[in-house]
Write an enzyme that holds these catalytic residues in place. Structure first.
Site, PDB file in Angstrom:
ATOM      1  N   CYS A  76       0.859  -1.177   0.000  1.00  0.00           N
ATOM      2  CA  CYS A  76       0.000   0.000   0.000  1.00  0.00           C
ATOM      3  C   CYS A  76       0.900   1.233   0.000  1.00  0.00           C
ATOM      4  O   CYS A  76       1.801   1.352   0.837  1.00  0.00           O
ATOM      5  CB  CYS A  76      -0.912  -0.002   1.231  1.00  0.00           C
ATOM      6  SG  CYS A  76      -1.885   1.525   1.398  1.00  0.00           S
ATOM      7  N   CYS A  99      -1.583 -10.514  -7.641  1.00  0.00           N
ATOM      8  CA  CYS A  99      -2.026 -11.630  -6.812  1.00  0.00           C
ATOM      9  C   CYS A  99      -2.065 -11.118  -5.372  1.00  0.00           C
ATOM     10  O   CYS A  99      -1.022 -10.864  -4.769  1.00  0.00           O
ATOM     11  CB  CYS A  99      -1.049 -12.789  -6.969  1.00  0.00           C
ATOM     12  SG  CYS A  99      -1.549 -14.277  -6.114  1.00  0.00           S
TER      13      CYS A  99
END
Length: 110
Positions: A76, A99
């Site tokens: 993130c 993924c």
């Protein structure tokens, strides 16, 4: 020897017509930062949430050299939480597959 990620799933076809065009934004489960559009999510036949694109510059890429191979770790951009990994995947429009660890994202319906 492990199969190469780019060839590991080549015989697992994606039925793009059956993919949900869902509305919403997948956000970081830690800080709520917007990461992926639900319209970019697809069933990769891997049992992991998979996307073929991310939002703007909201996902950070970090090279890993572990377990005798190179991978790209996804984080993130806002809080640094581990999201998953990026793999080559010729089956997607972008030629890559994000993924993602299911616990790292939550869906915000819009």
């Amino acid at each position: 020897m492990h199969p190469r990620p780019s060839t590991m799933f080549k015989n697992r076809t994606i039925d793009w017509a059956a993919q949900s065009s869902g509305e919403g934004i997948y956000q970081c489960s830690h800080c709520g930062h917007a990461l992926f559009s639900a319209s970019h999510k697809f069933d990769s036949k891997t049992s992991f949430p998979s996307f073929w694109a991310h939002l703007e510059e909201h996902v950070q890429f970090h090279s890993l050299h572990t377990y005798g191979r190179e991978r790209i770790q996804l984080l993130c951009q806002n809080c640094g939480q581990h999201l998953g990994h990026l793999f080559p995947d010729a089956r997607t429009p972008s030629q890559v597959r994000y993924c993602i660890n299911a616990d790292s994202i939550t869906l915000l319906l819009i």
